[in-house]
Design a protein around this motif. Structure first.
Motif, short mmCIF file in Angstrom:
data_model
loop_
_atom_site.label_atom_id
_atom_site.label_comp_id
_atom_site.label_asym_id
_atom_site.label_seq_id
_atom_site.Cartn_x
_atom_site.Cartn_y
_atom_site.Cartn_z
N ARG A 171 0.85 -1.20 0.00
CA ARG A 171 0.00 0.00 0.00
C ARG A 171 0.89 1.25 0.00
NH1 ARG A 171 -2.89 3.55 3.13
NH2 ARG A 171 -5.07 3.83 2.54
N PHE A 209 -7.35 0.21 -1.73
CA PHE A 209 -8.11 1.46 -1.67
C PHE A 209 -9.55 1.19 -2.09
CE2 PHE A 209 -3.69 2.35 -2.63
CZ PHE A 209 -3.38 3.21 -1.59
N PHE A 264 -8.17 6.76 -3.46
CA PHE A 264 -6.73 6.73 -3.72
C PHE A 264 -6.21 8.16 -3.95
CE2 PHE A 264 -3.18 5.61 -6.92
CZ PHE A 264 -2.28 5.28 -5.92
#
Lengths: 217, 217
Positions: free
Chosen positions: A28, A67, A73
């Motif tokens: 991430r 996300f 995002f």
């Protein structure tokens, strides 16, 4: 073309797939860092999520494990850039080993070196997205505007310190000047990218520092 | 999504199809006017040629009868905007019924009204494309930069007139000040669009006119 701004891809549910880049948190974080690099150069509208996923070797289908949406995002990227930049500003503007105006000059010099390092291809993520606002999710507007407000407040505090230390006239309006700085600076970054050279940054900053000399002659 | 920046469509040869909008020249001119309206709002990357063709009811296949390529269409739009804007500038900056500085203020007022009229959705086509330059055809870079140079020269002449008429200090560097104006003005237009209000334009212009007062106190 998939772009962040337009075509959604189908959301997949279930466990995130294993990938080469390590843990969930690491992947991430890598998506965020890569997104920041790409968006500071290309803005938001022209960038495909595919492009970012390919760069970090994350399979297309697993984006939604990291996300909830492309809009989310984008919001995370704006917040991450704001955070990164606030630290960058503080590192310069709170460094009491320099006078307040010199701190501001140090920030400018640091930003100039940053642009030169990337051959004037990368600009400001907030300026890029601000320019594109007509085609971005409306939720970005307030967020981007708040980021500018935050930078202006940090700059305003530095200018007040310059008043207290006698570097600039105590009668100057630091709120207006800090706002003026960020309005013009974003224009200067735009031109520096277009012309691939630092002169627009220098011209703007020279003018700004001349403004700060008001009442001192 | 077809965008101006990415996917070409197949070129068709032969006679341009008849359409409802009249002659070849009229249709071409309508495509340019519509392109200008769309690009001042949305920039280049996020705009599809399809979108512009639909707005003027021109069949998709006939685009290449009017322009040899999308890149050429973009170049024509930049040139048309430069021409339109040079006239707009001249109308204000050469109007000798006002003092030189008042002419510059008249331009600013005119531009402000233009942004308000379109609810701060439309900005500057050259600023939009300048910001997006990382993802645009490289041929646009010099063209956009030359447009700024042209606007700066018109502004510089107005500032020199202000020196001759005694409105500003003869020692001021009009080249630098004109450049400063256009660097900052584009930043102000960006912020005015983002915040959907004229305050960024006012803050920048107030600062600029304060700069012009150097040496007069």
């Amino acid at each position: 073309m998939d772009t962040l701004a337009t075509r959604p891809f189908p959301r997949r549910r279930g466990r995130p797939p294993k990938d080469a880049s390590g843990s969930y948190a690491e992947t991430r974080s890598l998506l965020i860092r890569t997104g920041l690099a790409v968006l500071t150069e290309k803005g938001y509208s022209s960038v495909g999520i595919d492009e970012i996923l390919r760069m970090v070797a994350v399979p297309k289908g697993s984006f939604y494990h990291y996300f909830p949406s492309k809009e989310a995002f984008g919001q995370v990227l704006i917040a991450a850039y704001a955070d990164y930049f606030a630290h960058k500003l503080d590192r310069c503007l709170l460094d009491t080993s320099y006078s307040p105006l010199q701190r501001l000059r140090n920030f400018v010099e640091d930003a100039k070196q940053g642009m030169a390092k990337h051959d004037y291809r990368r600009g400001c993520l907030v300026g890029n997205l601000g320019q594109e606002m007509a085609v971005l999710p409306e939720s970005f507007r307030r967020q981007l505007s708040d980021v500018f407000q935050d930078w202006q407040q940090r700059t305003e505090r530095c200018l007040r310190d310059a008043q207290h230390s006698g570097e600039i006239d105590p009668a100057l309006d630091c709120v207006q000047l800090a706002s003026f700085f960020w309005i013009g600076w974003e224009g200067a970054v735009l031109r520096a990218k277009l012309e691939q050279q630092p002169m627009p940054l220098d011209i703007f900053v020279n003018g700004f520092f001349t403004l700060l000399e008001q009442g001192r002659r």
